[in-house]
Motif scaffolding. Structure first.
Motif, short mmCIF file in Angstrom:
data_model
loop_
_atom_site.label_atom_id
_atom_site.label_comp_id
_atom_site.label_asym_id
_atom_site.label_seq_id
_atom_site.Cartn_x
_atom_site.Cartn_y
_atom_site.Cartn_z
N VAL A 76 -17.15 9.51 13.70
CA VAL A 76 -17.06 10.35 14.89
C VAL A 76 -16.94 9.45 16.11
O VAL A 76 -17.82 8.62 16.35
CB VAL A 76 -18.30 11.27 15.03
CG1 VAL A 76 -18.17 12.13 16.28
CG2 VAL A 76 -18.45 12.13 13.78
N LYS A 77 -15.87 9.61 16.85
CA LYS A 77 -15.64 8.79 18.03
C LYS A 77 -16.74 9.02 19.05
O LYS A 77 -17.04 10.15 19.42
CB LYS A 77 -14.29 9.13 18.64
CG LYS A 77 -13.91 8.23 19.81
CD LYS A 77 -12.52 8.58 20.31
CE LYS A 77 -12.13 7.66 21.48
NZ LYS A 77 -10.78 7.99 21.99
N GLY A 78 -17.35 7.91 19.47
CA GLY A 78 -18.39 7.99 20.50
C GLY A 78 -19.78 8.28 19.95
O GLY A 78 -20.74 8.29 20.71
N ALA A 79 -19.89 8.52 18.64
CA ALA A 79 -21.21 8.78 18.07
C ALA A 79 -22.00 7.48 17.97
O ALA A 79 -21.45 6.41 17.70
CB ALA A 79 -21.08 9.41 16.69
N PRO A 80 -23.32 7.53 18.18
CA PRO A 80 -24.13 6.32 18.09
C PRO A 80 -24.16 5.79 16.68
O PRO A 80 -24.17 6.55 15.71
CB PRO A 80 -25.51 6.79 18.54
CG PRO A 80 -25.52 8.27 18.29
CD PRO A 80 -24.12 8.73 18.50
#
Length: 337
Positions: free
Chosen positions: A331-335
């Protein structure tokens, strides 16, 4: 019915759904009937709940019209439809006043027992005595109603699922033009149209939610349609079309039951919920389910000589692939963990 007739038929229910849902939305806003976010919710702002006030009457009208058009006039069929209306009323009361689980389940069992008599043939094809067939169908149908309700947790998901099931049943009637599938095909097409009209308001970010008043009668009617086509020989299609909902709900709730948790209480452990918690949007998750459902429809009707058991196995792999994407897809931007 001609192509023009089918187009008119579906357009009436699509436009009716869109307009009725708009009217219900305005009513819910005026009355401040809202679903308030909590730690188990997948939404962050108060959102009107009760969109089924528009959807459920249309579903009942749809089935009644098809019964009349196809010459279905047995008392059992009309009692089944009355039971669907009763479930809608019960579920609206539950949306407003939180009825006890015992009351809900008792009335669902009564509705389903009434509905079983509207099935023309045993669902299991004579593999077990008729009385046992009826008992198993009752429990399976009640489970389907509730899993449909349990899975209605993010924007667009149940509209996509119900619309996909309806589309699959309609395609069955087109490709297998036997008299016994005609009525189910019309109902499937109508359900798809109603769900498209509803999704105009329920797609992310949703302006309103279906609520129990929508999801419970919808699960009841879809359950009857699937059991009906299964009793007429299309058991694999009846199992494959809702297979993502069947797998996610059953797997998750068995897991919760083994932990001795109250399976009827709200939670955030379904695979689609895990996906949104990881950072996937409601729209993306619902779209993934929609694409997978189209693949499942393809599995149902590809290669006519393919054994049913092989189709079911192929559908399982499709569902496992979808679940794998939900819990593993970057997931783009997920930690990072």
């Amino acid at each position: 019915m001609t192509f023009a007739g089918l187009a008119t038929f579906s357009s009436i229910f699509l436009i009716g759904s869109m307009l009725l849902t708009w009217g219900v939305l305005n009513y819910l806003r005026r009355k401040a009937i809202l679903d308030m976010p909590n730690h188990r919710s997948s939404h962050a702002v108060p959102t009107p709940r009760g969109g089924g006030l528009g959807v459920t009457p249309l579903l009942i009208i749809l089935v009644a019209v098809v019964f009349i058009h196809t010459g279905v006039s047995t008392i059992s069929h009309w009692l089944m439809l009355a039971a669907a209306a009763g479930l809608g009323l019960l579920s609206w009361l539950d949306d407003r006043h939180d009825l006890s689980a015992a009351v809900r389940f008792a009335l669902q069992f009564i509705a389903v027992i009434i509905g079983v008599f509207a099935l023309d043939k045993p669902v299991l094809g004579g593999m077990v005595p008729v009385w046992l067939d009826h008992v198993l169908v009752v429990f399976a149908w009640v489970w389907f109603i509730n899993l449909f309700n349990f899975m209605d947790g993010i924007d667009g998901i149940s509209g996509i699922e119900a619309g996909s099931i309806g589309l699959g049943v309609f395609i069955l009637a087109l490709l297998v033009p036997l008299p016994e599938f005609i009525g189910s095909g019309y109902i499937g097409l109508g359900i798809t149209a109603i769900m498209i009209g509803f999704l105009i308001w329920n797609w992310h970010p949703a302006k309103l939610f279906l609520g129990d008043v929508g999801s419970i009668p919808l699960g009841f009617i879809l359950g009857w349609v699937l059991l009906d086509i299964a009793s007429k020989g299309a058991w694999a299609i009846a199992l494959i079309l809702p297979s993502y909902y069947l797998f996610d709900a059953t797997f998750t709730l068995i897991k919760r039951a083994l932990r001795r948790e109250k399976i009827w209480q709200a939670h955030r452990e379904h695979f689609y919920q895990q996906a949104t918690q990881r950072g996937l949007s409601h729209a993306k998750v619902s779209a993934m389910i929609g694409v997978s459902n189209l693949i499942l429809i393809g599995v149902c009707f590809a290669q006519n000589d393919t054994p049913d058991w092989l189709r079911v196995i192929a559908a399982l792999f499709v569902v496992l692939g979808l679940v794998g994407m939900m819990v593993r897809m970057p997931v783009k931007g997920a930690p990072k963990a």
